[in-house]
Design an enzyme around this catalytic site. Structure first.
Site, PDB file in Angstrom:
ATOM      1  N   SER A 364     -76.272  -0.391 -13.375  1.00  0.00           N
ATOM      2  CA  SER A 364     -77.712  -0.350 -13.605  1.00  0.00           C
ATOM      3  C   SER A 364     -78.472  -1.451 -12.887  1.00  0.00           C
ATOM      4  O   SER A 364     -79.552  -1.225 -12.359  1.00  0.00           O
ATOM      5  CB  SER A 364     -77.994  -0.465 -15.107  1.00  0.00           C
ATOM      6  OG  SER A 364     -77.324   0.534 -15.826  1.00  0.00           O
ATOM      7  N   GLY A 393     -81.498  -1.157 -10.280  1.00  0.00           N
ATOM      8  CA  GLY A 393     -82.662  -2.019 -10.470  1.00  0.00           C
ATOM      9  C   GLY A 393     -82.331  -3.422 -10.002  1.00  0.00           C
ATOM     10  O   GLY A 393     -81.215  -3.901 -10.173  1.00  0.00           O
ATOM     11  N   ASN A 577     -82.835  -9.877 -14.511  1.00  0.00           N
ATOM     12  CA  ASN A 577     -82.910  -8.666 -13.696  1.00  0.00           C
ATOM     13  C   ASN A 577     -84.301  -8.067 -13.770  1.00  0.00           C
ATOM     14  O   ASN A 577     -85.257  -8.724 -14.197  1.00  0.00           O
ATOM     15  CB  ASN A 577     -81.866  -7.658 -14.175  1.00  0.00           C
ATOM     16  CG  ASN A 577     -82.167  -7.176 -15.588  1.00  0.00           C
ATOM     17  OD1 ASN A 577     -82.511  -7.963 -16.459  1.00  0.00           O
ATOM     18  ND2 ASN A 577     -82.059  -5.882 -15.814  1.00  0.00           N
ATOM     19  N   CYS A 579     -85.510  -5.985 -15.845  1.00  0.00           N
ATOM     20  CA  CYS A 579     -86.038  -5.782 -17.196  1.00  0.00           C
ATOM     21  C   CYS A 579     -85.738  -6.954 -18.126  1.00  0.00           C
ATOM     22  O   CYS A 579     -85.862  -6.828 -19.344  1.00  0.00           O
ATOM     23  CB  CYS A 579     -85.495  -4.475 -17.781  1.00  0.00           C
ATOM     24  SG  CYS A 579     -85.823  -3.041 -16.751  1.00  0.00           S
ATOM     25  N   THR A 580     -85.297  -8.051 -17.591  1.00  0.00           N
ATOM     26  CA  THR A 580     -85.123  -9.357 -18.262  1.00  0.00           C
ATOM     27  C   THR A 580     -84.050  -9.387 -19.342  1.00  0.00           C
ATOM     28  O   THR A 580     -84.065 -10.289 -20.176  1.00  0.00           O
ATOM     29  CB  THR A 580     -86.456  -9.895 -18.853  1.00  0.00           C
ATOM     30  OG1 THR A 580     -86.804  -9.194 -20.033  1.00  0.00           O
ATOM     31  CG2 THR A 580     -87.581  -9.828 -17.825  1.00  0.00           C
ATOM     32  N   GLU A 581     -83.099  -8.431 -19.330  1.00  0.00           N
ATOM     33  CA  GLU A 581     -82.042  -8.492 -20.345  1.00  0.00           C
ATOM     34  C   GLU A 581     -80.697  -8.955 -19.799  1.00  0.00           C
ATOM     35  O   GLU A 581     -79.779  -9.213 -20.570  1.00  0.00           O
ATOM     36  CB  GLU A 581     -81.885  -7.118 -21.034  1.00  0.00           C
ATOM     37  CG  GLU A 581     -81.041  -6.094 -20.286  1.00  0.00           C
ATOM     38  CD  GLU A 581     -81.810  -5.334 -19.234  1.00  0.00           C
ATOM     39  OE1 GLU A 581     -81.359  -4.252 -18.831  1.00  0.00           O
ATOM     40  OE2 GLU A 581     -82.877  -5.826 -18.818  1.00  0.00           O
ATOM     41  N   PRO A 763     -84.357  -1.691 -21.955  1.00  0.00           N
ATOM     42  CA  PRO A 763     -85.547  -0.992 -22.485  1.00  0.00           C
ATOM     43  C   PRO A 763     -85.274   0.437 -22.939  1.00  0.00           C
ATOM     44  O   PRO A 763     -86.012   0.959 -23.761  1.00  0.00           O
ATOM     45  CB  PRO A 763     -86.518  -0.983 -21.295  1.00  0.00           C
ATOM     46  CG  PRO A 763     -86.025  -2.026 -20.365  1.00  0.00           C
ATOM     47  CD  PRO A 763     -84.544  -2.095 -20.550  1.00  0.00           C
ATOM     48  N   ALA A 765     -86.000   3.176 -21.674  1.00  0.00           N
ATOM     49  CA  ALA A 765     -87.221   3.976 -21.601  1.00  0.00           C
ATOM     50  C   ALA A 765     -86.932   5.451 -21.443  1.00  0.00           C
ATOM     51  O   ALA A 765     -87.617   6.295 -22.031  1.00  0.00           O
ATOM     52  CB  ALA A 765     -88.086   3.480 -20.439  1.00  0.00           C
ATOM     53  N   THR A 766     -85.913   5.795 -20.664  1.00  0.00           N
ATOM     54  CA  THR A 766     -85.639   7.200 -20.385  1.00  0.00           C
ATOM     55  C   THR A 766     -84.556   7.777 -21.285  1.00  0.00           C
ATOM     56  O   THR A 766     -84.695   8.891 -21.791  1.00  0.00           O
ATOM     57  CB  THR A 766     -85.232   7.373 -18.914  1.00  0.00           C
ATOM     58  OG1 THR A 766     -86.181   6.697 -18.090  1.00  0.00           O
ATOM     59  CG2 THR A 766     -85.225   8.831 -18.533  1.00  0.00           C
ATOM     60  N   ILE A 767     -83.456   7.055 -21.483  1.00  0.00           N
ATOM     61  CA  ILE A 767     -82.374   7.643 -22.279  1.00  0.00           C
ATOM     62  C   ILE A 767     -82.770   7.800 -23.739  1.00  0.00           C
ATOM     63  O   ILE A 767     -82.259   8.684 -24.431  1.00  0.00           O
ATOM     64  CB  ILE A 767     -81.052   6.856 -22.144  1.00  0.00           C
ATOM     65  CG1 ILE A 767     -81.175   5.429 -22.675  1.00  0.00           C
ATOM     66  CG2 ILE A 767     -80.573   6.862 -20.713  1.00  0.00           C
ATOM     67  CD1 ILE A 767     -79.838   4.709 -22.765  1.00  0.00           C
TER      68      ILE A 767
END
Length: 944
Positions: A364, A393, A577, A579-581, A763, A765-767
């Site tokens: 990812s 990403g 990264n 998304c900051t995780e 996040p 967002a999609t899954i």
């Protein structure tokens, strides 16, 4: 827009079509759109007629032609554009509108504009004309419609159509009515309609009812599923027949994918009949409309735009791809399939895209450090392009690059700094769009002592020199603890060029502080010529101001990421990264890689509590799947492969946290929610770390395990004490634990760890859309709203709230109107009991301090970080300052978007013909505030 007749209320004249035409309205070509009149005739869509109709409505209420003032013309012009946009955005590729749909939008436009007298007259007139048509219809003969299927004109089979809709409504209770869907469908059909238009019409008719009751969400999904089956199988197949049909279809699907060069040839070596028998057709009924449409649009394999993949085959294909290297491949593929298809766990988007494919890029996130040389900079940009091409990403650490004004030895010139290169990075992200499936995305990080930091934080501004702006790239500031201390004590802050202070980049904690102070002393002694001294609070205010105005830069904390990193013995975490995780080491030889997947936490709440046995089983299988990704993954860049195989990090996360609270009857803004965040994350962490030790026993420890915090017996929760020691205090987090961590420590001492890092909350967002639960750890955005993403627009209603309102007999059209009026928020709807208003408070109704408190409890257990969005209504500099200081004091590693309240988000519509929606009536002016980022931004789905 009616047959010519006098309006009995106003005396106005309305018509079905007008000879008058305003050419200024039609600046675009709308030839791909048609209008179905009430008599079934299909005519061209002419926006100018909408303008004429609106103008006549005003004349009817306000007087003769003299009433058509400049005010009216401006209103009509604006409203016509809004009506046309509302109609066409739902069918971007063209299609048909019924005359009633157009009139609904006109009515809504009048209400939104505050023209209540005109709207009321318009509604009453429409009602009168509807009664007249109904009376005429009773005495008229039934019209036989025909459809065109496979080039043949045949009568519309009403029996088959009725049965199909009834099947979609089966077992969904009295909340859904097949007759309502059929009636809406028939209104949109016309003689000679194409068969595929009938199938689409069924979906659209059901979709329009989702706001009435969320159960229609599943009806819509099932009707869409019928269409998918027709496309894939080439014929209509009922749900009842699919269990046997799946078994027949699956092997041919795999062969077809291999022949088309879409699937890995090794998939043919599996026992395909055995796997086909495991497919459970009824799990297709779990999908909501958004989830299935998302899979159809972006995940299912296709050949020349024709889908060849059905949902259960999709999950099995992903499972097979992840089991390729297993000894008992079939058994593991079946295990993985059941976990995915039951929605207990979902792999990240890149894994779902590419597992089992020819280019199995399953990871990812990629983190890179950009070196301070022209060759190194452009090599890093090339690496960005290659990694983005296969759906990764990106997070780039730009701190080593010398600042503007620094000397370039090779040319004896002066550097232009970091910013010009970031413009190239931003354009590259747009140019390489992840195989056409979603937009490329990258985030640039810079430490806040870098001399270019002030210009860096302005990169997303819409003013200034556009050559020094990056409108398509995210930015984040990497903040050391020393800077926060200076902000707290109102001290000064010195900016340096990394070409003069290269070791600052590689240090953190007390070591960084000592070295930084030494460089400040050298400035005092005039030993460094390139620097700048500013008040620390001035830079802090600028960072937060830009965060509020542009949504960037995100605030991330260097020292917690490094002090608490299990891998701090072999390197430094220089950035997060996209998304900051993710918090992994990077250098000029290694590109950090993380492999993500998320547990559907809501699926593990059983009988009012967290089911630890089920959770342990889910985590064990999920960790195995994630570990397999590392070895199967296609690496576009050698540096990424080297790093991933050496350290083997994975990022197991969670989603559906808000759904868990709803199932448990807990408000997000409560101490009970904070405790649940603590206990649930402790359980996930405990089982994940235990699973990694079991994998280590089976497969061996990762290469750089020796010397890690794991090896030293230091677990993530133990590192809070290390952070407090490095800071000299200022870490305030509850350290309570409830599980047997001593047993886990003993096991790690015996067997080690398979993975350097195990947990990260992405996040999703999609899954989460696919599974049909709330994203990640997010609170409810709105209880009724329209979500827009790359698959279109989807009405989202909070099923939990609807169920509770139904139990109290409060769910009706008035409630729907109220929820729309208040943008899905419940706090101002007096009919709703106070306990429900607290339970269903939306993101902007919650004090954001509760989000930080819950995140701090989770962070205690997580060896990486979490994508933490913060929501702030009525934002002010003081509130933002206090919020981010709280995040630092609570020991958080990173934060993500700051979201502030926009004026409106819910799509408002007429609830019932003839009844004015309360949308515009007595509407208080919305406060003008900036909304940094759309929820579920379709441009920002790079992690999941």
């Amino acid at each position: 827009m009616q047959p010519a007749t006098d309006n009995p209320v106003t005396g106005a004249v309305y018509r079905d079509s007008f000879s008058e035409h305003d050419p200024s309205i039609e600046k675009q070509n709308y030839s791909q759109y048609k209008v179905i009149r009430r008599n079934g005739a299909v005519v061209a869509f002419e926006p100018g007629k909408i303008s004429v109709a609106m103008t006549k409505a005003f004349i009817a209420v306000e007087g003769g032609q003299s009433a058509v003032s400049s005010r009216v013309r401006e209103i009509v012009s604006r409203m016509t554009e809004e009506v046309v946009d509302a109609l066409t955005r739902r069918r971007p590729d063209g299609g048909t509108f019924h005359i009633e749909d157009i009139q609904d939008q006109v009515e809504l436009g009048l209400m939104r504009a505050g023209e209540h007298d005109v709207a009321r007259a318009y509604v009453l007139y429409r009602e009168a004309r509807a009664r007249e048509r109904a009376a005429r219809k009773q005495t008229s003969e039934a019209v036989v419609l025909h459809m065109v299927e496979n080039g043949q004109r045949v009568p519309l089979d009403m029996k088959r159509l009725t049965a199909r809709i009834a099947s979609a409504c089966r077992d969904l209770g009295a909340a859904v009515d097949p007759a309502v869907i059929l009636k809406a469908m028939l209104r949109d059909l016309y003689d000679g309609v194409q068969a595929d238009e009938i199938r689409k019409s069924a979906v659209l008719s059901a979709r329009a009812l989702i706001e009435k009751d969320p159960a229609y969400n599943y009806v819509t999904a099932r009707l869409l599923l019928d269409n998918v089956r027709y496309e894939v199988l080439g014929e209509e197949v009922t749900q009842e027949a699919m269990q046997s049909r799946y078994a027949d279809y699956f092997e041919s699907f795999i062969q077809q994918g291999i022949t088309a060069d879409l699937l890995d040839e090794r998939l043919a070596q599996f026992d395909l009949p055995l796997l086909a028998k495991e497919l459970v057709a009824d799990r297709d009924l779990q999908f909501g409309y958004l989830g299935l449409q998302t899979l159809y649009d972006r995940y299912f394999l296709h050949i020349q735009e024709r889908r060849i993949e059905l949902p259960q085959a999709f999950f099995m294909r992903v499972a097979m791809g992840l089991a390729l290297n297993e000894i008992d491949r079939e058994a593991r593929a079946i295990e993985f399939y059941h976990l995915l298809s039951k929605f207990d766990f979902m792999s990240s988007t890149p894994t779902l895209f590419n597992s089992g494919g020819k280019r199995s890029q399953l990871s990812s996130c990629y983190l890179t450090t950009v070196p301070d040389s022209l060759d190194g900079i452009y090599e890093a940009i090339k690496e960005n392009a290659l990694l983005s091409k296969f759906a990764g990403g990106l997070g780039n650490d730009w701190t080593p690059v010398r600042a503007m004004g620094a000397r370039i030895k090779g040319t004896n010139g002066k550097s232009q700094g970091v910013v010009p290169f970031l413009k190239v990075v931003s354009d590259t992200a747009v140019a390489v769009n992840q195989g056409g499936k979603r937009k490329g995305a990258v985030c640039a990080y810079l430490e806040c002592w870098h001399l270019d930091i002030e210009e860096f934080v302005e990169l997303r501004k819409n003013t200034g020199d556009d050559r020094r702006r990056t409108h398509d790239m995210n930015t984040a500031v990497w903040v050391p603890d020393l800077f926060m201390k200076r902000v707290m004590e109102d001290g000064s802050w010195t900016l340096f060029s990394p070409s003069d202070t290269p070791d600052l980049h590689e240090k953190y904690g007390k070591s960084f502080e000592a070295t930084y102070l030494d460089y400040e002393d050298r400035v005092t002694r005039n030993e460094l010529g390139l620097y700048k001294r500013i008040p620390a609070r001035q830079l802090w205010r600028k960072m937060l101001t830009m965060l509020f105005e542009t949504g960037h830069p995100w605030i991330t904390f260097k020292d917690p990421c490094n002090v608490r990193s299990p891998q701090n013995h072999v390197g430094v975490v220089h950035s997060s990264n996209l998304c900051t995780e993710i918090t992994l080491n990077t250098n000029d030889r290694e590109i950090a890689v993380c492999n993500l997947g998320s547990i559907n936490l809501a699926a593990h709440i059983v009988d009012g509590k967290l089911d630890h046995d089920k959770l342990r089983q889910t985590v064990n299988t999920a960790m195995r799947m994630l570990d397999n990704v590392i070895d199967i993954n296609f690496y576009a860049v050698a540096k990424a492969r080297n790093a991933n195989l050496r350290h083997r990090p994975v990022g197991l996360g969670i989603m559906g946290f808000q759904d868990c609270l709803h199932k448990l009857g807990i408000a997000y803004a409560s101490q009970e929610a904070v405790e649940f965040a603590d206990r649930s994350m402790e359980a996930v962490a405990y089982h994940a770390y235990w699973a990694s030790t079991e994998l280590a026993e089976e497969r061996g420890v990762y290469a750089t395990y020796t010397g890690s915090l794991w090896d030293r017996g230091v677990l993530p929760q133990d590192t809070l004490a290390l952070l407090s020691e490095e800071r000299g205090g200022q870490v305030e987090v509850d350290t309570t634990a409830t599980l047997d961590w001593d047993a886990l420590r003993a096991r790690i001492r015996q067997f080690g760890m398979r993975n350097s890092n195990c947990l990260a909350i992405a996040p999703t967002a999609t899954i989460s859309n696919i599974v049909g639960v709330s994203a990640s750890i997010e609170p409810t955005y709105q209880n009724l709203y329209v979500k827009s993403n790359l698959s279109g627009e989807f009405t989202i209603a909070n099923q939990w709230l609807v169920n509770d309102l139904k139990q109290r007999k409060l769910w009706d059209e008035v409630m729907i109107a109220d929820l729309k009026h208040y943008d899905g928020a419940v706090s101002r709807i007096d009919r709703i009991p106070q306990e429900l208003r607290a339970l269903y408070a939306t993101a902007f109704e919650i004090d954001p301090a509760w989000l930080v408190e819950a995140a701090a409890r989770r962070q205690k257990w997580i060896d990486q970080a979490q994508s933490l969005n913060l929501y702030l209504a009525n934002a002010s500099g003081k509130k933002i300052d206090a919020l981010y200081k709280l995040a630092w004091v609570r020991g958080l590693k990173t934060t993500y978007y700051l979201r502030t309240l926009g004026a409106t988000a819910a799509e408002k519509s007429t609830v019932h013909t003839g009844v004015l929606n309360a949308v515009a009536a007595h509407h208080e002016p919305a406060e003008t505030v900036v909304q940094q980022c759309a929820i579920d931004d379709p441009d920002c789905e790079a992690c999941q």
